[in-house]
Design a protein around this motif. Structure first.
Motif, PDB file in Angstrom:
ATOM      1  N   THR A  73      46.745  43.763  48.168  1.00 20.64           N
ATOM      2  CA  THR A  73      45.679  43.548  49.148  1.00 20.64           C
ATOM      3  C   THR A  73      44.317  43.640  48.468  1.00 20.64           C
ATOM      4  N   GLU A  74      43.385  42.837  48.975  1.00 19.41           N
ATOM      5  CA  GLU A  74      42.061  42.778  48.369  1.00 19.41           C
ATOM      6  C   GLU A  74      40.979  43.003  49.425  1.00 19.41           C
ATOM      7  N   SER A  75      39.879  43.565  48.995  1.00 18.60           N
ATOM      8  CA  SER A  75      38.702  43.743  49.844  1.00 18.60           C
ATOM      9  C   SER A  75      37.479  43.736  48.941  1.00 18.60           C
ATOM     10  N   LYS A  76      36.317  43.791  49.530  1.00 18.70           N
ATOM     11  CA  LYS A  76      35.111  43.870  48.711  1.00 18.70           C
ATOM     12  C   LYS A  76      34.045  44.681  49.427  1.00 18.70           C
ATOM     13  N   VAL A  77      33.161  45.252  48.622  1.00 19.47           N
ATOM     14  CA  VAL A  77      32.013  45.999  49.137  1.00 19.47           C
ATOM     15  C   VAL A  77      30.771  45.336  48.561  1.00 19.47           C
ATOM     16  N   THR A  78      29.845  44.931  49.412  1.00 17.90           N
ATOM     17  CA  THR A  78      28.633  44.265  48.949  1.00 17.90           C
ATOM     18  C   THR A  78      27.489  45.260  48.846  1.00 17.90           C
ATOM     19  N   ALA A  79      26.593  44.996  47.918  1.00 18.42           N
ATOM     20  CA  ALA A  79      25.392  45.818  47.752  1.00 18.42           C
ATOM     21  C   ALA A  79      24.249  45.189  48.537  1.00 18.42           C
ATOM     22  N   ASN A  80      23.356  46.015  49.014  1.00 18.87           N
ATOM     23  CA  ASN A  80      22.180  45.540  49.742  1.00 18.87           C
ATOM     24  C   ASN A  80      21.162  45.017  48.727  1.00 18.87           C
ATOM     25  N   LEU A  81      20.999  43.683  48.689  1.00 20.18           N
ATOM     26  CA  LEU A  81      20.124  43.083  47.684  1.00 20.18           C
ATOM     27  C   LEU A  81      18.683  43.546  47.802  1.00 20.18           C
ATOM     28  N   SER A  82      18.241  43.888  49.009  1.00 19.41           N
ATOM     29  CA  SER A  82      16.856  44.321  49.182  1.00 19.41           C
ATOM     30  C   SER A  82      16.618  45.714  48.636  1.00 19.41           C
ATOM     31  N   LEU A  83      17.693  46.471  48.400  1.00 16.43           N
ATOM     32  CA  LEU A  83      17.554  47.850  47.935  1.00 16.43           C
ATOM     33  C   LEU A  83      18.060  48.047  46.516  1.00 16.43           C
ATOM     34  N   THR A  84      18.535  46.979  45.880  1.00 18.79           N
ATOM     35  CA  THR A  84      19.140  47.129  44.569  1.00 18.79           C
ATOM     36  C   THR A  84      18.220  46.633  43.467  1.00 18.79           C
ATOM     37  N   ASP A  85      18.420  47.180  42.296  1.00 14.97           N
ATOM     38  CA  ASP A  85      17.719  46.768  41.097  1.00 14.97           C
ATOM     39  C   ASP A  85      18.737  46.076  40.201  1.00 14.97           C
ATOM     40  N   PRO A  86      18.534  44.785  39.856  1.00 11.18           N
ATOM     41  CA  PRO A  86      19.525  44.088  39.031  1.00 11.18           C
ATOM     42  C   PRO A  86      19.840  44.805  37.722  1.00 11.18           C
ATOM     43  N   ALA A  87      18.879  45.631  37.272  1.00 13.10           N
ATOM     44  CA  ALA A  87      19.114  46.365  36.034  1.00 13.10           C
ATOM     45  C   ALA A  87      20.016  47.570  36.252  1.00 13.10           C
ATOM     46  N   ASN A  88      20.304  47.906  37.510  1.00 10.82           N
ATOM     47  CA  ASN A  88      21.182  49.042  37.785  1.00 10.82           C
ATOM     48  C   ASN A  88      21.705  48.946  39.218  1.00 10.82           C
ATOM     49  N   ILE A  89      22.707  48.103  39.417  1.00  6.24           N
ATOM     50  CA  ILE A  89      23.325  47.967  40.730  1.00  6.24           C
ATOM     51  C   ILE A  89      24.251  49.161  40.950  1.00  6.24           C
ATOM     52  N   VAL A  90      24.037  49.911  42.023  1.00 10.99           N
ATOM     53  CA  VAL A  90      24.892  51.053  42.348  1.00 10.99           C
ATOM     54  C   VAL A  90      25.604  50.741  43.661  1.00 10.99           C
ATOM     55  N   VAL A  91      26.942  50.814  43.650  1.00 13.58           N
ATOM     56  CA  VAL A  91      27.743  50.495  44.826  1.00 13.58           C
ATOM     57  C   VAL A  91      28.548  51.726  45.221  1.00 13.58           C
ATOM     58  N   THR A  92      28.467  52.105  46.481  1.00 13.78           N
ATOM     59  CA  THR A  92      29.252  53.222  47.017  1.00 13.78           C
ATOM     60  C   THR A  92      30.413  52.662  47.825  1.00 13.78           C
ATOM     61  N   MET A  93      31.625  53.007  47.414  1.00 13.27           N
ATOM     62  CA  MET A  93      32.846  52.522  48.069  1.00 13.27           C
ATOM     63  C   MET A  93      33.561  53.703  48.716  1.00 13.27           C
ATOM     64  N   THR A  94      33.729  53.665  50.015  1.00 16.53           N
ATOM     65  CA  THR A  94      34.389  54.744  50.742  1.00 16.53           C
ATOM     66  C   THR A  94      35.579  54.188  51.515  1.00 16.53           C
ATOM     67  N   GLY A  95      36.419  55.100  52.016  1.00 13.63           N
ATOM     68  CA  GLY A  95      37.576  54.677  52.800  1.00 13.63           C
ATOM     69  C   GLY A  95      38.576  53.872  52.012  1.00 13.63           C
TER      70      GLY A  95
END
Length: 540
Positions: free
Chosen positions: A170-192
């Motif tokens: 099974t596959e899923s994805k978590v997207t980052a909020n582009l308005s709050l992210t810095d391309p030099a350091n994308i931080v993604v929080t994955m829960t559940g």
């Protein structure tokens, strides 16, 4: 007649010679050439031209002219040549396009141009994404970072992480909020995340050309007790409240749930011992929310706050992983957790206070996802390592501060077991009660420290000697209360400002301690209304 013929012949020769000299050009026409373009990117290129003026005066103006498929011509500013060479970096070009350019100039009489040269810019491409780096992990969560190394020349439309369960597919994805992210350091929080599973996590980024991915990481998730609504943990545990020594939790939790966890760890609401044997607690994936009953008397939960006394007196607790979502760790949150050996400041924490009575605590770590704090050799500092915040009680012996430190925070060394301390000269500020109750026996303060605040060394029951620098100009109340000092050395030539209780102490400080002052200031100190109360004042 013969003379006339000779004269006319001479005149014709002179006239012919004069016309030939007049028609000859003063300067030969220069020759302009253009090389192949170099350093071509999607939006830029460098063009280089050469000027051969054939020994003449040269050109008064030089510029490149260039145009694309639309035919609109652009002209560079006038160029200065060096050794017959000119160059220009063209910018803001359209990617994947063909351009034509030539070098043009004037010698004062005519406009001349080189032949035409064509070049093509590189086309836009897929983004380039780095490998993913895990920063913090819970039983069913992951905080990870990666970098969009190149956007491919197009705006990033979407970025985040793909998650694939290696067992079920099974596959899923978590997207980052582009308005709050810095391309030099994308931080993604994955829960559940799926529990008890091996998961492949892959960073991705999408632009108008398509999607690109970075190198994946495989993580393993664990099991945990999950609450779907605050206040339901007691019901979930049922009669099994005393059957665990190690357990992870997830979901929203209020005061009722914290009371249940405390009972599982051996202490009930009234402070009585329970049959609970939980000594390893993982709260990484919980969210503390307000509501429910008080977890201890007069203390209720607040959103994302590790509150005062939340885990106080759990003296069997060995390890505790704090919620990634917690933003505040209040004072005495772990009061008297005497078996607790280490804690980790979580990812989102922005405010941290100390807890007393953690006599086994030898390491304070900081989540790699946290940008506000830093751990050096298990000691807590601000992110820039300019201020020390919390020195663990179980650390022994002498201690040397990192050279970057300029400030000691309030109660930073409270009740610590270091015995001697030399303060570097770059320390210019210390907080109230910085060494309160510590085991320090001798202290040499920074020569650049102006203020010794209230209760700095209060209840340091082993402190015998203090050296105060020349910059000292104020000493707060109860600075040496409870200290059996035998000697105070001070280099300040003018007695620092002091208050009515600056030298108040449970020990007879003014009688038993000798004050050593500069020889030139001996009379000043003896005549001072506060410092002059020392019965033993001498110079050094």
């Amino acid at each position: 007649m013969r003379r006339n013929a000779i004269f006319y012949l001479f005149a014709i020769v002179v006239m012919a010679t004069s016309c030939s000299a007049y028609d000859a050009p003063f300067n030969p026409q220069p020759l302009l050439t253009v090389d192949e373009a170099v350093e071509i990117t999607r939006n830029e290129a460098t063009i280089i031209g050469h000027v051969n003026d054939n020994g003449g005066k040269g050109l008064s103006a030089l510029h490149f002219q260039w145009w694309g498929s639309d035919g609109i011509k652009y002209v560079t500013p006038s160029l200065d040549q060096e050794g017959g060479r000119v160059s220009c970096r063209l910018q803001h070009l359209n990617p994947g396009s063909t351009f034509t350019c030539q070098l043009r100039g004037s010698n004062g009489r005519v406009e001349i141009a080189s032949g035409e040269m064509q070049f093509a810019t590189l086309p836009n491409v897929l983004p380039t994404v780095s490998a993913i780096t895990p920063l913090a992990k819970g039983p069913a969560s992951l905080i990870a970072s990666f970098v969009i190394e190149d956007d491919g020349g197009e705006d990033i439309i979407e970025t985040g992480c793909h998650i694939r369960n290696l067992s079920s597919g099974t596959e899923s994805k978590v997207t980052a909020n582009l308005s709050l992210t810095d391309p030099a350091n994308i931080v993604v929080t994955m829960t559940g995340l799926d529990k008890m599973a091996s998961l492949e996590v892959t960073p991705y980024a999408i632009n108008a050309i398509g999607e690109a991915t970075g190198t994946s990481v495989v993580i393993s998730t664990d099991n945990s007790i999950s609450t779907t609504s605050p206040g339901s943990l007691s019901q979930l545990m049922g009669d099994g409240i005393a059957g665990y020594s190690s357990l992870a939790f997830s979901g929203p939790m209020n005061g009722d749930d914290i009371r249940t966890i405390r009972e599982m760890a051996g202490i009930d609401f009234n402070g009585n011992t329970t049959a609970g044997s939980l000594i390893h607690i993982d709260l990484t994936d919980i969210n503390i929310v307000e509501g429910g009953s008080n977890y201890i008397r007069s203390r209720a939960t607040s959103n994302d706050v590790m509150g005062y006394g939340m885990f106080q007196n759990l003296d069997k607790l060995v390890s505790l992983l704090l919620p990634n979502s917690a933003t505040t760790i209040e004072e005495q949150a772990f009061l008297n957790c005497s078996s607790l050996q280490s804690i980790t400041i979580p990812a989102n924490a922005t405010a941290v206070e100390q807890s007393d009575g953690c006599t086994s605590l030898n390491t304070i770590n900081v989540s790699a996802a946290n940008t506000r704090f830093k751990s050096i050799d298990g000691v807590l500092f601000n992110a820039e390592a300019t201020k020390i915040l919390w020195f663990p009680l179980a650390k022994q012996g002498d201690y040397t501060l990192p050279p970057t430190v300029t400030e000691i925070g309030e109660y930073a060394f409270r009740n610590c077991h270091i015995t001697s301390f030399t303060m570097p000269s770059n320390i210019t500020e210390i907080g109230m009660g910085a060494f309160y109750g510590s085991s320090v026996e001798s202290v040499i303060l920074s020569d650049n420290l102006a203020t010794i605040p209230q209760a700095t060394f209060q209840n340091c029951s082993s402190l015998r000697q203090v050296v105060i620098g020349s910059a000292a100009n104020l000493i707060g109340n109860y600075a040496f209360d409870g200290c059996p000092l035998t000697d105070i050395y001070i280099s300040a030539t003018i007695p620092p400002v002091s208050y009515s209780d600056t030298f108040s102490s449970s020990y007879p400080l003014l009688k038993s301690c000798t004050l050593h002052v500069p020889e030139s200031s001996l009379a000043r100190y003896k005549a001072h209304d506060k410092w002059g109360k020392f019965e033993n004042i001498t110079f050094y």
